[in-house]
Design a protein around this motif. Structure first.
Motif, PDB file in Angstrom:
ATOM      1  N   ALA A 180       0.886  -1.269  -0.021  1.00  0.00           N
ATOM      2  CA  ALA A 180      -0.117  -0.014  -0.057  1.00  0.00           C
ATOM      3  C   ALA A 180       0.917   1.216  -0.170  1.00  0.00           C
ATOM      4  O   ALA A 180       2.177   1.271   0.483  1.00  0.00           O
ATOM      5  N   SER A 181       0.232   2.183  -0.620  1.00  0.00           N
ATOM      6  CA  SER A 181       1.050   3.141  -0.881  1.00  0.00           C
ATOM      7  C   SER A 181       0.073   4.951  -0.132  1.00  0.00           C
ATOM      8  O   SER A 181      -1.233   4.402  -1.484  1.00  0.00           O
ATOM      9  N   ARG A 182       0.801   5.329   0.410  1.00  0.00           N
ATOM     10  CA  ARG A 182      -0.228   6.870   0.412  1.00  0.00           C
ATOM     11  C   ARG A 182       0.395   8.188   0.468  1.00  0.00           C
ATOM     12  O   ARG A 182       1.399   8.138   1.339  1.00  0.00           O
ATOM     13  N   CYS A 183       0.274   8.712  -0.443  1.00  0.00           N
ATOM     14  CA  CYS A 183       1.669   9.868  -0.961  1.00  0.00           C
ATOM     15  C   CYS A 183       0.774  10.698  -1.379  1.00  0.00           C
ATOM     16  O   CYS A 183      -0.525  10.622  -2.099  1.00  0.00           O
ATOM     17  N   ALA A 184       1.199  12.783  -1.052  1.00  0.00           N
ATOM     18  CA  ALA A 184       0.618  13.175  -1.711  1.00  0.00           C
ATOM     19  C   ALA A 184       1.650  14.415  -1.984  1.00  0.00           C
ATOM     20  O   ALA A 184       2.991  14.403  -1.329  1.00  0.00           O
ATOM     21  N   VAL A 244       0.122   6.819   8.888  1.00  0.00           N
ATOM     22  CA  VAL A 244      -0.579   6.183   9.535  1.00  0.00           C
ATOM     23  C   VAL A 244      -1.683   5.040   8.743  1.00  0.00           C
ATOM     24  O   VAL A 244      -2.596   3.969   9.770  1.00  0.00           O
ATOM     25  N   TYR A 245      -2.353   6.097   7.857  1.00  0.00           N
ATOM     26  CA  TYR A 245      -3.082   4.791   6.477  1.00  0.00           C
ATOM     27  C   TYR A 245      -2.936   3.593   6.196  1.00  0.00           C
ATOM     28  O   TYR A 245      -3.790   2.342   5.969  1.00  0.00           O
ATOM     29  N   VAL A 246      -1.334   3.687   5.807  1.00  0.00           N
ATOM     30  CA  VAL A 246      -1.077   2.257   5.163  1.00  0.00           C
ATOM     31  C   VAL A 246      -0.535   0.785   6.012  1.00  0.00           C
ATOM     32  O   VAL A 246      -0.832  -0.157   6.440  1.00  0.00           O
ATOM     33  N   ILE A 247      -0.194   1.882   7.955  1.00  0.00           N
ATOM     34  CA  ILE A 247       0.161   1.097   8.481  1.00  0.00           C
ATOM     35  C   ILE A 247      -1.880   0.602   9.505  1.00  0.00           C
ATOM     36  O   ILE A 247      -1.873  -0.986   9.700  1.00  0.00           O
ATOM     37  N   SER A 248      -1.933   1.226   8.888  1.00  0.00           N
ATOM     38  CA  SER A 248      -3.733   0.681  10.153  1.00  0.00           C
ATOM     39  C   SER A 248      -4.017   0.125   8.510  1.00  0.00           C
ATOM     40  O   SER A 248      -4.841  -1.075   9.102  1.00  0.00           O
ATOM     41  N   VAL A 258       1.445   6.833  -6.528  1.00  0.00           N
ATOM     42  CA  VAL A 258       0.524   5.984  -6.561  1.00  0.00           C
ATOM     43  C   VAL A 258      -0.373   6.144  -5.099  1.00  0.00           C
ATOM     44  O   VAL A 258       0.400   5.852  -4.096  1.00  0.00           O
ATOM     45  N   ASN A 259      -1.693   6.280  -4.759  1.00  0.00           N
ATOM     46  CA  ASN A 259      -2.370   5.507  -4.205  1.00  0.00           C
ATOM     47  C   ASN A 259      -3.049   4.585  -3.600  1.00  0.00           C
ATOM     48  O   ASN A 259      -4.324   4.892  -3.319  1.00  0.00           O
ATOM     49  N   ALA A 313      -7.953   4.698   0.414  1.00  0.00           N
ATOM     50  CA  ALA A 313      -7.790   5.552   1.687  1.00  0.00           C
ATOM     51  C   ALA A 313      -9.162   6.048   1.837  1.00  0.00           C
ATOM     52  O   ALA A 313     -10.273   4.934   2.996  1.00  0.00           O
ATOM     53  N   VAL A 314      -9.595   6.554   0.719  1.00  0.00           N
ATOM     54  CA  VAL A 314     -10.945   6.494   0.512  1.00  0.00           C
ATOM     55  C   VAL A 314     -11.780   5.984  -0.594  1.00  0.00           C
ATOM     56  O   VAL A 314     -12.157   6.704  -1.457  1.00  0.00           O
ATOM     57  N   PRO A 315     -11.684   4.423  -0.936  1.00  0.00           N
ATOM     58  CA  PRO A 315     -11.625   4.069  -2.404  1.00  0.00           C
ATOM     59  C   PRO A 315     -13.052   4.012  -2.487  1.00  0.00           C
ATOM     60  O   PRO A 315     -14.354   4.169  -2.028  1.00  0.00           O
ATOM     61  N   THR A 316     -13.609   3.724  -4.099  1.00  0.00           N
ATOM     62  CA  THR A 316     -14.256   3.506  -4.952  1.00  0.00           C
ATOM     63  C   THR A 316     -14.495   2.810  -5.885  1.00  0.00           C
ATOM     64  O   THR A 316     -15.293   1.895  -5.792  1.00  0.00           O
ATOM     65  N   LYS A 317     -13.368   2.016  -6.006  1.00  0.00           N
ATOM     66  CA  LYS A 317     -12.931   0.874  -6.767  1.00  0.00           C
ATOM     67  C   LYS A 317     -12.004  -0.035  -6.527  1.00  0.00           C
ATOM     68  O   LYS A 317     -11.209   0.282  -5.994  1.00  0.00           O
ATOM     69  N   ALA A 318     -12.380  -1.023  -6.836  1.00  0.00           N
ATOM     70  CA  ALA A 318     -11.709  -2.616  -6.329  1.00  0.00           C
ATOM     71  C   ALA A 318     -11.870  -3.709  -7.413  1.00  0.00           C
ATOM     72  O   ALA A 318     -12.860  -3.902  -7.924  1.00  0.00           O
ATOM     73  N   SER A 319     -10.736  -4.298  -7.604  1.00  0.00           N
ATOM     74  CA  SER A 319     -10.884  -5.125  -8.194  1.00  0.00           C
ATOM     75  C   SER A 319     -10.759  -6.418  -8.077  1.00  0.00           C
ATOM     76  O   SER A 319      -9.514  -6.686  -7.004  1.00  0.00           O
ATOM     77  N   LEU A 320     -11.265  -8.173  -8.393  1.00  0.00           N
ATOM     78  CA  LEU A 320     -10.812  -9.320  -7.530  1.00  0.00           C
ATOM     79  C   LEU A 320     -10.208  -9.582  -8.811  1.00  0.00           C
ATOM     80  O   LEU A 320     -10.070 -10.465 -10.051  1.00  0.00           O
ATOM     81  N   PHE A 321      -8.587 -10.426  -8.509  1.00  0.00           N
ATOM     82  CA  PHE A 321      -8.227 -10.954  -9.642  1.00  0.00           C
ATOM     83  C   PHE A 321      -7.835 -12.986  -8.952  1.00  0.00           C
ATOM     84  O   PHE A 321      -6.862 -12.335  -8.076  1.00  0.00           O
ATOM     85  N   VAL A 322      -8.138 -13.513  -9.963  1.00  0.00           N
ATOM     86  CA  VAL A 322      -7.990 -15.070 -10.536  1.00  0.00           C
ATOM     87  C   VAL A 322      -6.346 -15.550 -11.036  1.00  0.00           C
ATOM     88  O   VAL A 322      -7.251 -14.759 -12.343  1.00  0.00           O
ATOM     89  N   ASN A 323      -6.100 -16.047 -11.010  1.00  0.00           N
ATOM     90  CA  ASN A 323      -4.118 -16.886 -12.120  1.00  0.00           C
ATOM     91  C   ASN A 323      -4.905 -15.686 -13.009  1.00  0.00           C
ATOM     92  O   ASN A 323      -4.983 -15.972 -14.166  1.00  0.00           O
TER      93      ASN A 323
END
Ligand SMILES: NC(=O)c1ccc[n+]([C@@H]2O[C@H](COP(=O)([O-])OP(=O)(O)OC[C@H]3O[C@@H](n4cnc5c(N)ncnc54)[C@H](OP(=O)(O)O)[C@@H]3O)[C@@H](O)[C@H]2O)c1
Length: 330
Positions: free
Chosen positions: A152-156, A181-185, A236-237, A255-265
């Motif tokens: 995870a990366s939280r950069c500004a 703190v966001y990536v550690i949490s 990137v974040n 940290a305040v997401p609107t999209k997630a993707s699931l990858f298999v193989n």
């Protein structure tokens, strides 16, 4: 406790304004009072956000018998003092992240919450975003097998005026406490335990606080978190959760997401998309009110002891850097 929860906001900076906007979306929330170190500032805030009471000291807000819960939006170095003062007056507290500047302070804050038998929660927004709950369900359902790694990366790329809170070590500034703190949490939320080994490299820049850093955490079963954080780097974040059978990608800003993707193989098999309602701070305010109505003294989504563990990890990361804040005990 009746259906309406009466909030007080302690301090009038950037995030307190956003929090006032967030409360306005919640029918069960009443923003009843605001306090600033300066009465005029409090009055201006009260006028803008339609708050009936404005105080020129934080002490007056803590002592107001009509307030149920106080939101603390001061710089990290004041979180302990401000939260303890409110809790000693019997108030529930939602305190901004990072909970404190070090684990010793966090332990003290949690000790007072338990002694006073009042609710306390660190305002870690990610925990309360609806999409994150669906991602955690994917993991529980075994969709990626056994979780082995998190990245995870939280950069500004912040451009701050001289002395700004974000970079000023006197106010707990620097990338680790502000965005690390966001990536550690996040890693803590996924692995649900403390790491056994912690390695961190940070760069102390011109500000005399950490401008950017990376940390690797290793957990008891060999799980690893690979984390980065920065305050003047346009990185990137995103976050990834890698398992034995597949992986999940959470898009920028994870940290305040609107999209997630699931990858298999390596094939994308499912995508979740969910807009953020409001500015997202409303989700954590809703969680506080849900807990208060149930009589809970902490949230199961951001337990007090876990916030202490997160501060312990950050202590361990920065120990070798020689970075010390005011009243720090590292
Ligand atoms: N959850 C999030 O998304 C998020 C985002 C940004 C920040 N935060 C957290 O919120 C906290 C505040 O950040 P912010 O960006 O809102 O800071 P900010 O704009 O600088 O506001 C901080 C406020 O704290 C009060 N304060 C009390 N003592 C102070 C002092 N010695 N120096 C400066 N301010 C003092 C001031 O309010 P009065 O003048 O009214 O007393 C000031 O306006 C930090 O812990 C930060 O990590 C969270």
């Amino acid at each position: 406790m009746n259906n309406k929860i009466k909030w007080g906001i302690l301090s009038t900076g950037h995030i307190s304004k956003k929090f006032a906007d967030a409360l306005a979306l919640l029918p069960d929330a009443v923003l009843a009072a605001v306090a600033s170190r300066d009465l005029e500032t409090a009055k201006n805030f009260a006028e803008k956000y339609n708050v009936p009471k404005a105080y020129g000291t934080y002490e007056e807000l803590a002592a107001d018998p009509d307030i149920d819960v106080i939101y603390i939006g001061t710089p990290h170095t004041f979180h302990l003092e401000n939260s303890v003062m409110c809790m000693r007056k019997g108030k529930a507290v939602l305190c901004e992240k990072a909970l404190t500047i070090n684990a010793a302070e966090a332990r003290e804050m949690v000790r007072v919450a338990r002694e006073q038998n009042v609710f306390l929660m660190e305002a870690m927004i990610t925990r309360h975003v609806p999409l994150i709950k669906k991602v955690l369900a994917w993991i529980r359902e075994g969709r990626i097998g056994e979780v082995r790694m998190v990245r995870a990366s939280r950069c500004a790329r912040g451009v701050f005026p001289p002395g700004a809170r974000q970079m000023n070590p006197e106010l707990g500034g620097g990338s680790l406490l502000d965005v690390g703190v966001y990536v550690i949490s996040f890693a803590s939320m996924i692995f649900q335990k403390s790491p056994l080994e912690t390695v961190g490299i940070g760069h102390i820049g011109d500000w005399e606080s950490d401008e950017q850093g990376v940390a690797i955490l290793k957990y008891g079963n060999g799980e690893i978190a690979d984390l980065s954080f920065a305050l003047r780097t346009a990185a990137v974040n995103e976050a990834y959760i890698f398992g034995t059978e597949g992986y999940i990608k959470i898009d920028d800003v994870f940290a305040v997401p609107t999209k997630a993707s699931l990858f298999v193989n390596k094939v994308e098999v499912e995508v979740l998309e969910e807009p953020i309602i409001g500015n997202a701070l409303n989700y954590e305010a809703e969680e506080v009110m849900r807990c208060l109505k149930l009589g809970l003294k902490e949230s199961p989504f951001m337990p007090m002891d876990e916030s202490v563990q997160i501060m312990e990890i950050m202590d361990n990361i920065r120990k070798p850097w020689g970075l010390v804040y005011p009243n720090d005990h590292l």
